[in-house]
Write a protein that holds these residues in place. Sequence first.
Motif, short mmCIF file in Angstrom:
data_model
loop_
_atom_site.label_atom_id
_atom_site.label_comp_id
_atom_site.label_asym_id
_atom_site.label_seq_id
_atom_site.Cartn_x
_atom_site.Cartn_y
_atom_site.Cartn_z
N VAL A 118 0.86 -1.18 0.00
CA VAL A 118 0.00 0.00 0.00
C VAL A 118 0.90 1.24 0.00
CG1 VAL A 118 -1.71 1.34 1.29
CG2 VAL A 118 -1.88 -1.17 1.20
N TYR A 119 0.79 2.05 -1.02
CA TYR A 119 1.50 3.32 -1.04
C TYR A 119 0.75 4.35 -0.19
CZ TYR A 119 2.90 7.92 -2.75
OH TYR A 119 3.27 9.24 -2.82
N HIS A 120 -0.57 4.44 -0.42
CA HIS A 120 -1.38 5.44 0.27
C HIS A 120 -2.83 4.97 0.20
CE1 HIS A 120 -2.83 9.26 1.70
NE2 HIS A 120 -3.43 9.56 0.57
N TRP A 121 -3.61 5.28 1.24
CA TRP A 121 -5.04 4.97 1.18
C TRP A 121 -5.80 6.05 1.94
CZ3 TRP A 121 -7.89 1.88 5.23
CH2 TRP A 121 -7.18 1.80 6.44
N TYR A 122 -7.05 6.27 1.54
CA TYR A 122 -7.81 7.37 2.12
C TYR A 122 -9.30 7.14 1.90
CZ TYR A 122 -7.72 9.04 -2.74
OH TYR A 122 -7.84 9.14 -4.09
N ALA A 155 -3.08 0.71 11.64
CA ALA A 155 -2.23 1.28 10.61
C ALA A 155 -1.29 2.28 11.28
CB ALA A 155 -3.08 1.98 9.54
N THR A 156 0.01 2.11 11.08
CA THR A 156 0.95 2.98 11.79
C THR A 156 0.91 4.42 11.28
OG1 THR A 156 2.74 2.37 10.26
CG2 THR A 156 2.50 1.07 12.28
N ALA A 157 0.45 4.62 10.03
CA ALA A 157 0.42 5.96 9.46
C ALA A 157 -0.93 6.64 9.64
CB ALA A 157 0.78 5.90 7.98
N GLY A 197 3.67 2.87 2.42
CA GLY A 197 4.53 4.03 2.22
C GLY A 197 5.21 3.98 0.87
N SER A 198 6.08 4.95 0.62
CA SER A 198 6.77 5.05 -0.66
C SER A 198 7.97 4.11 -0.71
CB SER A 198 7.22 6.49 -0.88
OG SER A 198 8.13 6.88 0.15
N GLY A 199 8.52 3.95 -1.90
CA GLY A 199 9.71 3.14 -2.07
C GLY A 199 9.41 1.65 -2.12
#
Length: 357
Positions: free
Chosen positions: A211-215, A263-265, A312-314
């Motif tokens: 998962v790069y990003h979710w919203y 989710a840590t972010a 996250g990225s990368g």
Amino acid sequence: MLTALFSLLAAAFVGTTAPASAATADRWGFAYVQDPTVPVWTTLDTTRQWGSWKAAAPLAWADGIKVTPGRFLVRFPGIGTGSRGVVHVTPVNRTGHYCEAVRWYQSGADQIVDVQCHKPGGGWDDSPFTVLWTLSSGVLLAGVGSHAYLQYGAGGIVQAYNSTGGGVSVTPGGVGQYQVKLGSVGLAGVLAGNVQVTAVQPNAQARRCKVYHWYASGPDVIVHVFCHDLAGTPINSEFTLSYHRQRAVFGDFGPPKYFGYLATAAGGPTNYNHPVGVGVNSVGPVAPAGRYLVTYPQLAQKETHAQVTAQGSGSYYCNLTGPWSFVGVDAQVDVLCFDNAGVPTPHGFLSTFSSRI
């Protein structure tokens, strides 16, 4: 043999679903492969496996066998349905190995999940791992959480499910980048629930997806999935993705009534524990950098299961360091994240944990 027994019992499972007010999964199974080197079919850890076959055959257990370096077959008894449903796999090691689903299929009455693991650099190599397969149908009543999943292949969506009856779509972006939209599964304007992603590679070539990003977009959940090859380079890939809110990762509820995720972010209802509530699970860094201890209060119950997905990225990715532990009534899950070379590196992740009760 158990396979012959399940050939007689298999009809009892066909087309069955639990009441819409509770369970959603028609058939499911989870397991932990502690020793991926066994050369004959061997019963897997009985404290860390369970499945829907138990209703008809309580004495049966999932088993597995190594077939080639890093390649392992898991057999869930009596619940075979071919290539339907979705699979998730999480490596369990401190060495930076990673794993993917190759395929899943029916053999007699059983469901087989084919998993390939790789060492850093992409070579085939053995690794312990957790594995989950689940298949759902039907629509849930409002107010009892939600569950959705999809399998994305070379030609687009292979199969999808949404417990709300809402849509499921995937929009490819750049190389190895995908936007997934799950209709009406979330809470309006609030990020909630948990996402898990697993790479699928029918040729067993090295792949990782995350998962790069979710919203949240109104009641919909949008997830951006990024996939990478053995060199950490973005690459188009097949994958599975699932979402669960206020239910277990395999889609059921009541049972199980002991499950949680975080989710840590993010915070709020992405940190959820049943029966304790929102925001009670905790995560803290431990040595070395990139390692985290996740605590799920009161979830040390019966047979249990854990999955982790990097966020996250990368090209970073995250594993379990070993089998989770019980500390009194709490469950503790040890997570370690890596860079592409397999070096422990701080990174975000999504964790989910469930008992079978």
